[in-house]
Design a protein around this motif. Structure first.
Motif, PDB file in Angstrom:
ATOM      1  N   UNK A 183      13.114  -7.647   1.626  1.00  0.00           N
ATOM      2  CA  UNK A 183      11.902  -8.268   1.083  1.00  0.00           C
ATOM      3  C   UNK A 183      11.191  -7.403   0.043  1.00  0.00           C
ATOM      4  N   UNK A 184      11.346  -6.075   0.134  1.00  0.00           N
ATOM      5  CA  UNK A 184      10.617  -5.180  -0.778  1.00  0.00           C
ATOM      6  C   UNK A 184      11.535  -4.436  -1.740  1.00  0.00           C
ATOM      7  N   UNK A 185      12.826  -4.704  -1.665  1.00  0.00           N
ATOM      8  CA  UNK A 185      13.809  -4.073  -2.569  1.00  0.00           C
ATOM      9  C   UNK A 185      13.766  -2.547  -2.488  1.00  0.00           C
ATOM     10  N   UNK A 186      13.650  -2.048  -1.266  1.00  0.00           N
ATOM     11  CA  UNK A 186      13.693  -0.610  -1.012  1.00  0.00           C
ATOM     12  C   UNK A 186      15.095  -0.250  -0.524  1.00  0.00           C
ATOM     13  N   UNK A 187      15.639   0.832  -1.038  1.00  0.00           N
ATOM     14  CA  UNK A 187      16.956   1.293  -0.597  1.00  0.00           C
ATOM     15  C   UNK A 187      16.830   1.857   0.818  1.00  0.00           C
ATOM     16  N   UNK A 188      17.418   1.189   1.796  1.00  0.00           N
ATOM     17  CA  UNK A 188      17.270   1.566   3.205  1.00  0.00           C
ATOM     18  C   UNK A 188      18.639   1.860   3.807  1.00  0.00           C
ATOM     19  N   UNK A 189      18.713   2.976   4.531  1.00  0.00           N
ATOM     20  CA  UNK A 189      19.932   3.317   5.269  1.00  0.00           C
ATOM     21  C   UNK A 189      19.534   3.716   6.684  1.00  0.00           C
ATOM     22  N   UNK A 190      20.100   3.033   7.677  1.00  0.00           N
ATOM     23  CA  UNK A 190      19.792   3.297   9.087  1.00  0.00           C
ATOM     24  C   UNK A 190      21.105   3.553   9.821  1.00  0.00           C
ATOM     25  N   UNK A 191      21.223   4.717  10.447  1.00  0.00           N
ATOM     26  CA  UNK A 191      22.454   5.061  11.156  1.00  0.00           C
ATOM     27  C   UNK A 191      22.120   5.573  12.552  1.00  0.00           C
ATOM     28  N   UNK A 192      22.951   5.165  13.521  1.00  0.00           N
ATOM     29  CA  UNK A 192      22.813   5.631  14.900  1.00  0.00           C
ATOM     30  C   UNK A 192      24.133   6.284  15.317  1.00  0.00           C
ATOM     31  N   UNK A 193      24.039   7.446  15.968  1.00  0.00           N
ATOM     32  CA  UNK A 193      25.226   8.072  16.530  1.00  0.00           C
ATOM     33  C   UNK A 193      24.978   8.433  17.990  1.00  0.00           C
ATOM     34  N   UNK A 194      26.092   8.538  18.738  1.00  0.00           N
ATOM     35  CA  UNK A 194      26.019   8.650  20.196  1.00  0.00           C
ATOM     36  C   UNK A 194      26.134  10.094  20.654  1.00  0.00           C
ATOM     37  N   UNK A 195      25.082  10.578  21.300  1.00  0.00           N
ATOM     38  CA  UNK A 195      25.101  11.920  21.870  1.00  0.00           C
ATOM     39  C   UNK A 195      25.978  11.953  23.127  1.00  0.00           C
TER      40      UNK A 195
ATOM     41  N   UNK B 265       0.825  -1.214   0.000  1.00  0.00           N
ATOM     42  CA  UNK B 265       0.000   0.000   0.000  1.00  0.00           C
ATOM     43  C   UNK B 265       0.854   1.256   0.000  1.00  0.00           C
ATOM     44  N   UNK B 266       2.097   1.161   0.426  1.00  0.00           N
ATOM     45  CA  UNK B 266       3.072   2.237   0.331  1.00  0.00           C
ATOM     46  C   UNK B 266       4.278   1.715  -0.430  1.00  0.00           C
ATOM     47  N   UNK B 267       4.838   2.562  -1.323  1.00  0.00           N
ATOM     48  CA  UNK B 267       5.948   2.096  -2.157  1.00  0.00           C
ATOM     49  C   UNK B 267       7.044   3.158  -2.268  1.00  0.00           C
ATOM     50  N   UNK B 268       7.706   3.501  -1.146  1.00  0.00           N
ATOM     51  CA  UNK B 268       8.827   4.441  -1.258  1.00  0.00           C
ATOM     52  C   UNK B 268      10.006   3.798  -1.977  1.00  0.00           C
ATOM     53  N   UNK B 269      10.786   4.633  -2.659  1.00  0.00           N
ATOM     54  CA  UNK B 269      11.982   4.126  -3.336  1.00  0.00           C
ATOM     55  C   UNK B 269      13.159   4.006  -2.374  1.00  0.00           C
ATOM     56  N   UNK B 270      13.217   4.930  -1.414  1.00  0.00           N
ATOM     57  CA  UNK B 270      14.330   4.908  -0.460  1.00  0.00           C
ATOM     58  C   UNK B 270      13.848   5.375   0.908  1.00  0.00           C
ATOM     59  N   UNK B 271      14.524   4.879   1.939  1.00  0.00           N
ATOM     60  CA  UNK B 271      14.225   5.245   3.326  1.00  0.00           C
ATOM     61  C   UNK B 271      15.547   5.522   4.031  1.00  0.00           C
ATOM     62  N   UNK B 272      15.676   6.698   4.623  1.00  0.00           N
ATOM     63  CA  UNK B 272      16.879   7.062   5.369  1.00  0.00           C
ATOM     64  C   UNK B 272      16.500   7.450   6.786  1.00  0.00           C
ATOM     65  N   UNK B 273      17.134   6.792   7.752  1.00  0.00           N
ATOM     66  CA  UNK B 273      16.927   7.106   9.166  1.00  0.00           C
ATOM     67  C   UNK B 273      18.263   7.493   9.780  1.00  0.00           C
ATOM     68  N   UNK B 274      18.293   8.663  10.429  1.00  0.00           N
ATOM     69  CA  UNK B 274      19.448   9.068  11.234  1.00  0.00           C
ATOM     70  C   UNK B 274      18.943   9.298  12.651  1.00  0.00           C
ATOM     71  N   UNK B 275      19.505   8.563  13.601  1.00  0.00           N
ATOM     72  CA  UNK B 275      19.003   8.600  14.972  1.00  0.00           C
ATOM     73  C   UNK B 275      20.137   8.956  15.923  1.00  0.00           C
ATOM     74  N   UNK B 276      19.906   9.973  16.748  1.00  0.00           N
ATOM     75  CA  UNK B 276      20.847  10.377  17.780  1.00  0.00           C
ATOM     76  C   UNK B 276      20.280   9.999  19.141  1.00  0.00           C
ATOM     77  N   UNK B 277      21.040   9.199  19.899  1.00  0.00           N
ATOM     78  CA  UNK B 277      20.659   8.809  21.255  1.00  0.00           C
ATOM     79  C   UNK B 277      21.877   8.918  22.164  1.00  0.00           C
ATOM     80  N   UNK B 278      21.657   9.072  23.478  1.00  0.00           N
ATOM     81  CA  UNK B 278      22.789   9.254  24.386  1.00  0.00           C
ATOM     82  C   UNK B 278      23.759   8.078  24.366  1.00  0.00           C
ATOM     83  N   UNK B 279      25.025   8.396  24.512  1.00  0.00           N
ATOM     84  CA  UNK B 279      26.058   7.380  24.635  1.00  0.00           C
ATOM     85  C   UNK B 279      25.896   6.625  25.949  1.00  0.00           C
ATOM     86  N   UNK B 280      26.296   5.376  25.939  1.00  0.00           N
ATOM     87  CA  UNK B 280      26.259   4.571  27.159  1.00  0.00           C
ATOM     88  C   UNK B 280      27.329   4.994  28.148  1.00  0.00           C
ATOM     89  N   UNK B 281      28.296   5.785  27.709  1.00  0.00           N
ATOM     90  CA  UNK B 281      29.457   6.114  28.537  1.00  0.00           C
ATOM     91  C   UNK B 281      29.311   7.420  29.305  1.00  0.00           C
TER      92      UNK B 281
END
Length: 285
Positions: free
Chosen positions: A190-202, A129-145
């Protein structure tokens, strides 16, 4: 659903509210039975009953009678007022996923709310029902340190160098981030969508959560601290913490007017600069 902790009745109610507002549960539909909801959310029936009582008080259920699942009532018109994050985020994400190029930038304490809210648009992608060509996620969360501002113990034992509240938070953060990354990568495989997921430490504890959707919308919610108890590894932890799913989420649309547009643009510039400054990837245990 991640099993690191049990959902509260309020969180269950918020998830069901989102399903109603997103149209997954429509006016006139019967809710699943209490037994089915109890199994789905991994909680006792008492928690389900409390959640349903909250929905009933909000006027979202009709034909409430003992021994029969209630039906979904006709929804009231949206008031436009800020709503709890769990309620407001999912439908906005679903709209963002209607674009061919999806870009989501996030600042948060953990990714639990994001992970749950993302289930609806991802389900729609798998259903075609949704057909994006690409998905980019950039997530900032606190560092464990770092020493977090919250959650923290109300009282730190003088003879104990360990920090069970911090350990619990790290486990939750990592488990939720892994599920988020797995669910997004499943779309790629499974859907052949270009996906990029990145996490960095605040290097600091964010006082608010921020969601930037395709550079066109900014959602911001401030964490409100509360004193509460949580069971963890056969211990009762008394802590100061914030329940992010209950933070009120304020929405700013780029096309809504000059002030909103400026806020969205400046928020995006701030995030981009912070992302480029922080080069440390988030370490997931």
């Amino acid at each position: 659903m991640d099993g690191s902790r049990r959902l509260s009745p309020q969180e269950i109610a918020d998830i069901l509210r989102e399903r109603i507002r997103a149209g997954e549960l429509k006016a006139g539909d019967r809710l699943p039975t209490q037994a089915e909801l109890s199994e789905e959310f991994g909680v006792e029936r008492g928690a389900v009953r409390q959640a349903l009582r909250s929905l009933q008080e909000d006027g979202l259920l009709s034909n409430v009678s003992k021994g029969s699942p209630p039906r979904i009532a006709a929804p009231n018109p949206a008031s436009g007022e800020p709503q709890p994050t769990m309620v407001a985020l999912a439908p906005r994400l679903t709209l963002a996923f209607n674009e061919p190029e999806v870009r989501i930038d996030v600042v948060c304490h953990t990714s639990e709310t994001l992970m749950l809210a993302l289930s609806e648009p991802l389900r729609m992608i798998h259903e075609g029902r949704l057909r994006p060509r690409s998905i980019s996620f950039r997530v900032l969360m606190p560092s464990r340190d770092i020493n977090l501002a919250f959650p923290v113990l109300v009282e730190t034992p003088a003879d104990d160098d360990s920090d069970p509240v911090h350990e619990r938070w790290v486990q939750m953060r990592d488990a939720q981030a892994r599920v988020l990354r797995h669910n997004l990568n499943a779309v790629r495989s499974t859907q052949r969508v270009d996906v990029d997921v990145s996490f960095r430490a605040l290097p600091f504890t964010p006082p608010m959560k921020l969601y930037l959707l395709n550079g066109e919308e900014a959602l911001i919610g401030y964490y409100m601290l509360t004193r509460r108890e949580e069971e963890w590894q056969s211990r009762t932890l008394e802590m100061y913490d914030a329940l992010g799913s209950q933070s009120l989420l304020f929405a700013f649309l780029k096309q809504a007017g000059h002030r909103d547009a400026a806020f969205v643009e400046e928020s995006q510039k701030w995030f981009d600069a912070l992302w480029e400054t922080i080069t440390t990837d988030l370490t997931l245990s």
